[in-house]
Design a protein around this motif. Structure first.
Motif, mmCIF file in Angstrom:
data_model
loop_
_atom_site.group_PDB
_atom_site.id
_atom_site.type_symbol
_atom_site.label_atom_id
_atom_site.label_comp_id
_atom_site.label_asym_id
_atom_site.label_seq_id
_atom_site.Cartn_x
_atom_site.Cartn_y
_atom_site.Cartn_z
ATOM 1 N N UNK A 105 8.122 -71.368 37.812
ATOM 2 C CA UNK A 105 8.693 -70.883 39.077
ATOM 3 C C UNK A 105 7.659 -71.074 40.174
ATOM 4 N N UNK A 106 8.119 -71.665 41.276
ATOM 5 C CA UNK A 106 7.187 -71.884 42.384
ATOM 6 C C UNK A 106 7.906 -71.781 43.702
ATOM 7 N N UNK A 107 7.140 -71.518 44.751
ATOM 8 C CA UNK A 107 7.744 -71.471 46.077
ATOM 9 C C UNK A 107 8.037 -72.899 46.519
ATOM 10 N N UNK A 108 9.010 -72.986 47.406
ATOM 11 C CA UNK A 108 9.403 -74.320 47.851
ATOM 12 C C UNK A 108 8.406 -74.867 48.839
ATOM 13 N N UNK A 109 8.390 -76.182 49.021
ATOM 14 C CA UNK A 109 7.425 -76.769 49.964
ATOM 15 C C UNK A 109 7.742 -76.395 51.406
ATOM 16 N N UNK A 110 6.824 -76.691 52.289
ATOM 17 C CA UNK A 110 6.938 -76.287 53.686
ATOM 18 C C UNK A 110 8.184 -76.851 54.338
ATOM 19 N N UNK A 111 8.499 -78.080 53.982
ATOM 20 C CA UNK A 111 9.650 -78.701 54.622
ATOM 21 C C UNK A 111 10.921 -77.913 54.350
ATOM 22 N N UNK A 112 10.914 -77.125 53.303
ATOM 23 C CA UNK A 112 12.064 -76.281 53.011
ATOM 24 C C UNK A 112 11.910 -74.871 53.561
ATOM 25 N N UNK A 113 10.700 -74.367 53.609
ATOM 26 C CA UNK A 113 10.555 -72.977 54.034
ATOM 27 C C UNK A 113 10.568 -72.825 55.544
ATOM 28 N N UNK A 114 10.130 -73.830 56.275
ATOM 29 C CA UNK A 114 10.160 -73.708 57.743
ATOM 30 C C UNK A 114 11.571 -73.499 58.280
ATOM 31 N N UNK A 115 12.539 -74.288 57.818
ATOM 32 C CA UNK A 115 13.901 -74.016 58.287
ATOM 33 C C UNK A 115 14.366 -72.607 57.922
ATOM 34 N N UNK A 116 13.961 -72.151 56.740
ATOM 35 C CA UNK A 116 14.355 -70.806 56.337
ATOM 36 C C UNK A 116 13.847 -69.787 57.345
ATOM 37 N N UNK A 117 12.596 -69.942 57.695
ATOM 38 C CA UNK A 117 11.991 -68.999 58.635
ATOM 39 C C UNK A 117 12.710 -69.069 59.977
ATOM 40 N N UNK A 118 12.967 -70.312 60.442
ATOM 41 C CA UNK A 118 13.633 -70.459 61.736
ATOM 42 C C UNK A 118 14.974 -69.751 61.738
ATOM 43 N N UNK A 119 15.707 -69.957 60.679
ATOM 44 C CA UNK A 119 17.034 -69.374 60.608
ATOM 45 C C UNK A 119 16.967 -67.857 60.502
ATOM 46 N N UNK A 120 15.989 -67.377 59.774
ATOM 47 C CA UNK A 120 15.859 -65.925 59.640
ATOM 48 C C UNK A 120 15.552 -65.297 60.997
ATOM 49 N N UNK A 121 14.698 -65.950 61.756
ATOM 50 C CA UNK A 121 14.384 -65.443 63.098
ATOM 51 C C UNK A 121 15.646 -65.369 63.937
ATOM 52 N N UNK A 122 16.427 -66.446 63.875
ATOM 53 C CA UNK A 122 17.672 -66.469 64.641
ATOM 54 C C UNK A 122 18.609 -65.374 64.176
ATOM 55 N N UNK A 123 18.678 -65.177 62.866
ATOM 56 C CA UNK A 123 19.541 -64.130 62.336
ATOM 57 C C UNK A 123 19.106 -62.764 62.855
ATOM 58 N N UNK A 124 17.826 -62.669 63.056
ATOM 59 C CA UNK A 124 17.292 -61.386 63.502
ATOM 60 C C UNK A 124 17.585 -61.130 64.975
#
Lengths: 682, 101, 172
Positions: A472-491
């Motif tokens: 089990x590992x965290x996803x690479x940056x190219x995947x986590x950056x969009x996640x962060x962006x979207x979470x910010x927007x959701x917030x």
């Protein structure tokens, strides 16, 4: 709103993704082999990002205009001019489509970037991005079209690309048939949409205004009031038919069955198509045609009730699902129900608002689940997950924020949009307590099952097997950056729509007022005293928190046992819900088998009746030709032969004159002479 | 007294005999002889009429013509008969039936 | 003196010769006999011509008919008689039909002769006819005369042509 500003850059918003699609689709294999996947990624993502930039530009330009004249028009050329029908390839940007375009290109762009990481190991990398771009092109066509026909082109296009992307791994029969299912069910809806369009055009041209452009329909819509078709009110019929199309595209009852199976496609596809864009096309369409819907209270009632029922129904199914993506799928169906509920009570702006916030948090949730699946090397069953927050912090926090948003806890965006809907459902002239109650219950259920998902996936002990745990590992940056962006927007995305009750100016509703001006009149009748609004607000938050606590009790602290609920009433309700109310089985028995039976009947008919007729005709022909042959043989030939025989006979007789005997000839001469002589004498 | 009819009767008898020859004989030359008899009977008629009429010598001139033509005809006829004899080795007219239909 | 004339007697005599010879031609089985009987007939005919004061014609008859044609016939007869084959088939064909035809013809013609009243001019004394015939040939009958000479020429050529084929052998 009759002034339009002519621009020339809207077309690029649509055409750039098309360019990417063509490049990747036609030459993608070669490019991938020659220049590697990086080149494909650039070709695919650049157009969407550029389109987003142009969308921002359009938005800014619109803001600079006066509210009544916020309409940008980019006309390319005349598509067809046949009889009374004149259709252009033209794109328009008004406040509504500006919102849609920003969502599509923004969220879509983030998903494109995410896909670079998620699909990293895929061999047909180029095909995926080609279709993804093609989908974006189709969706943008749908959203920016200035007339119904062009919008329908985009409508069909997104259906097609959805089919192609759901069945992306087509070598797997189940996945491929999921794509077919999506397409076929969509088709049923599209048929209704087409009928509605035809009817609208028919009546409009009967009234002397043959047009399909939105602004022109809007200007002439008042003429349709009171028109009837086949004994029914025309506007009601048109709007109902188009709503059928929306049901298919946006997965409402009864045409929602394709969406859960559509999870067979790659997760970014689910995020893009089945959370943020395609399924919202139906909502957008109602918003676009709001002037018609406001004239048909019957249809609005149907839409609202259908939406509320779907919201509740899908939420109940989501309670018992164990596949991480399935939960999200039913959640999507449920949230779409809320959007339709909003449109149905005349609160068009609220519906679009929820569309936008839903795009943010649902996309984030899907991408997050994709990240989980990626990290768990393909595992999708939540019963084998658990405690992942230790390994995947980014994924966990973004997922949590989005879950809070979907549950409707302030101050996330989900709270503002969902609460607006519930308030309008209660207070609007078209709304009522029943609708509010359904939505309210659904909200509670939503909070419950979403947090169930969070607790099962990220908290507690990890239930995966040892080998998987090691990797089990965290996803690479190219995947986590969009996640962060979207979470910010959701917030924070909800702060553009803070209602007056809480001290905001609801800029979102004001922004959309020029488009929905007609519609909001319906919603504003029945304006209650403000205290009920606060009451309802409080109730929504309360039920959401209750749901979260119950979920926590069941799945985190294990103080309540989920199994005891499952075994209530001999476990029958649980099983019914777990099996999605057996709707798929019902459809299979009625529609699929019904069609198969029909084909068998038709085949029998063809074989026995049609072929019988054909064979019979062949036999008749054979017999006739046999008779003909007889006639020919005996009569005709007899005649011919008879003539020959007669000639032969006569010849045989006459031939005997030629005796060759000189004496006989002399005889003849003499007798002739004597005969003549005697004759002359007497 | 001997008048025209007497000569005519003589000529008639000769004519009938000649006719009999033509119709009956199998020998080709016999047939030709019959033809000569017929011609001669015609001659006798001519001369008799010349004598007993006022036409001058016309009948006799004609008789000379007849004799001339009889000569020519007999020549050719006999040449043909000889040709037939060469081909068929006989002058029996029943043998020359090759044109029999 | 009684008007005893030898004329009828001579006539009947000559007529008898002619007729009997003709019968000989017709009924004789042997073609050589027929040929010679023909000579008798021709001579009888010549005598009759003399009785009819046609002296030139009678001589022409004897010269050409007897001297030429009859000799020719005798040649032909002799050439076509196969010496070995004595029995020259001279069987006649269908005597009955011939008899019928002849009877009918004879009856009709005889009736014509006997039944008609002939217009007979009185007889002149016989005069030599040579001059008259010659004159007629070259005045009134010059055209037939010339044509007759052509006919004779044609007959001559024809006879030569026919004979040439025979003498040269078969199928030349």
């Amino acid at each position: 709103m009759h002034d339009t500003v002519t621009v020339e850059y809207l077309r690029w918003i649509v055409l750039l993704p098309l360019l990417g699609a063509v490049l990747n689709g036609v030459t993608g294999a070669a490019i991938q082999k020659a220049l590697g996947k990086r080149a494909i990624s650039v070709i695919a993502c650049a157009p969407v990002v550029l389109a987003f930039g142009l969308a921002v530009r359009a938005f800014v330009q619109l803001r600079a205009l006066a509210p009544e004249s916020r309409l940008l028009l980019d006309r390319l050329f005349t598509w067809m001019s046949v009889g009374g029908l004149h259709v252009d390839i033209a794109f328009q940007a008004d406040p509504l489509s500006a919102v849609m375009v920003l969502v599509v290109t923004g969220v879509g762009g983030l998903i494109h970037i995410y896909s670079i990481g998620y699909m990293h190991d895929e061999k047909s990398y180029w095909r995926y991005f080609g279709f993804l771009n093609l989908f974006t092109f189709a969706m943008l066509t749908l959203v920016l079209a200035d007339n119904l026909l062009l919008m329908f082109v985009g409508w069909e296009g997104v259906g097609l690309c959805s089919y192609a992307l759901i069945g992306f791994w087509y070598t797997d029969w189940d996945k491929a048939s999921a794509g077919s299912k999506a397409f076929i069910v969509n088709r049923v809806g599209d048929f209704g949409f087409m009928l509605g369009t035809f009817l609208l055009f028919w009546i409009l041209s009967g009234l002397g205004h043959p047009t399909l452009a939105f602004r022109e329909i809007g200007a002439q819509a008042h003429l349709l009031a009171g028109q009837t078709f086949a004994g029914m009110d025309a506007v009601t019929l048109i709007t109902l038919l188009m709503f059928v199309g929306a049901c298919g595209k946006s997965a409402q009852i009864p045409l929602y069955v394709w969406l859960p199976d559509a999870m067979a496609g790659p997760t970014p596809v689910s995020a893009l198509i089945h959370a943020a864009t395609m399924v919202t096309a139906g909502v957008y369409m109602i918003g676009r045609m709001n002037f018609l819907y406001s004239m048909a209270p019957t249809t609005l009632a149907v839409v609202a009730f259908g939406g509320a029922l779907t919201a509740l129904f899908a939420a109940t199914i989501g309670l018992a699902q164990n596949d991480i993506k399935r939960v999200l799928a039913y959640s999507t169906i449920s949230q779409l129900g809320y959007m339709f509920l909003a449109m149905g009570v005349g609160a068009y702006a609220a519906g679009i608002f929820h569309l936008m916030t839903h795009a943010f948090f649902k996309a984030c949730l899907f991408l997050g689940s994709g990240s989980v699946i990626h990290g768990m090397h393909g595992e999708q069953d939540m019963r084998r997950m658990g405690g992942l927050r230790r390994w995947m912090p980014y994924t966990y926090w973004t997922f949590l924020i989005s879950t809070v948003a979907i549950a409707g806890i302030p101050p996330t965006s989900g709270f503002f949009s969902k609460d607006e809907i519930l308030w309008k459902a209660f207070s609007s002239a078209h709304g009522g307590v029943v609708l509010w109650a359904m939505g309210f219950t659904g909200a509670g259920l939503t909070a419950f099952y979403m947090f169930r998902q969070v607790f099962m996936t990220f908290h507690g002990e990890c239930r995966a097997d040892h080998h998987t745990q090691e990797h089990i590992h965290e996803s690479p940056a190219v995947m986590t950056y969009p996640l962060v962006a979207l979470a910010v927007l959701a917030l924070v995305g909800g702060f553009v729509g803070v209602p007056a009750a809480l001290g905001g100016a609801n800029e979102f509703e004001q922004w959309l007022a020029p488009v929905f001006g007609h519609g909001h009149a319906a919603a504003h009748a029945g304006h209650h005293v403000e205290w009920s609004e606060y009451l309802l607000m409080g109730l929504s938050v309360a039920i959401a928190v209750t749901g979260i606590l119950v979920a926590r009790a069941m799945y985190l602290t294990k103080s309540l046992s989920p199994d005891s609920f499952a075994e209530l009433a001999h476990g029958k309700p649980y099983r019914v819900v777990y099996n999605k109310y057996y709707v798929d089985e019902l459809y299979e028995a009625v529609f699929v088998n019904g069609t198969l039976w029909l084909t068998r009947v038709a085949a029998w008919f063809d074989q026995h009746v049609i072929d019988g007729i054909v064979n019979g005709a062949a036999q008749v022909t054979t017999m006739v030709s046999w008779l003909n042959g007889l006639f020919d043989n005996y009569v005709i030939d007899g005649l011919v032969n008879g003539i020959a025989t007669v000639v032969n006979f006569v010849g045989g007789r006459v031939r005997r004159l030629q005796t060759g005997s000189i004496n006989a000839y002399l005889y003849v001469v003499v007798i002739a002479v004597v005969g003549v002589m005697i004759a002359r004498l007497f | 007294m001997i008048g025209l009819p007497h000569y005519l009767v003589v000529s008639l008898i000769v004519f009938l005999l000649g006719l009999y020859c033509v119709l009956t004989r199998r020998n080709a030359i016999g047939i030709l002889m019959g033809v000569e008899l017929i011609l001669n009977s015609a001659n006798i008629n001519y001369i008799a009429f010349a004598r007993y009429s006022s036409g001058g010598y016309d009948g006799q001139v004609f008789a000379v013509f007849v004799i001339m033509l009889a000569a020519a005809e007999a020549t050719i006829g006999l040449a043909i008969v000889l040709g037939i004899y060469q081909t068929f080795q006989t002058i029996d007219v029943e043998a020359t039936e090759t044109l029999r239909g | 003196m009684s008007e005893f004339s030898f004329f009828p007697l001579v006539f009947y005599l000559l007529a008898a010769v002619t007729v009997v010879s003709a019968a000989g031609v017709a009924f004789s089985r042997n073609v050589v006999y027929s040929a010679f009987s023909l000579m008798g007939t021709l001579m009888g005919a010549a005598g009759l011509f003399l009785l009819l004061a046609a002296d030139f014609v009678a001589v022409v008859q004897v010269l050409i008919y007897v001297g030429g044609i009859l000799v020719l016939m005798l040649f032909a007869v002799m050439l076509t008689v196969r010496i070995a084959d004595v029995r020259i088939s001279n069987r006649s064909l269908g005597r009955l039909p011939a008899a019928v035809v002849i009877a009918v013809t004879g009856a009709v013609m005889g009736r014509a002769i006997v039944g008609t009243t002939w217009h007979q001019t009185p007889l002149n004394a016989p005069v030599p006819t040579t001059y008259g015939i010659g004159d007629a040939f070259l005045s009134r009958f010059v055209l037939p005369f010339e044509l007759a000479s052509m006919v004779l020429l044609a007959a001559l050529i024809g006879a030569v042509a026919l004979s040439r084929k025979e003498l040269k052998g078969n199928g030349s």
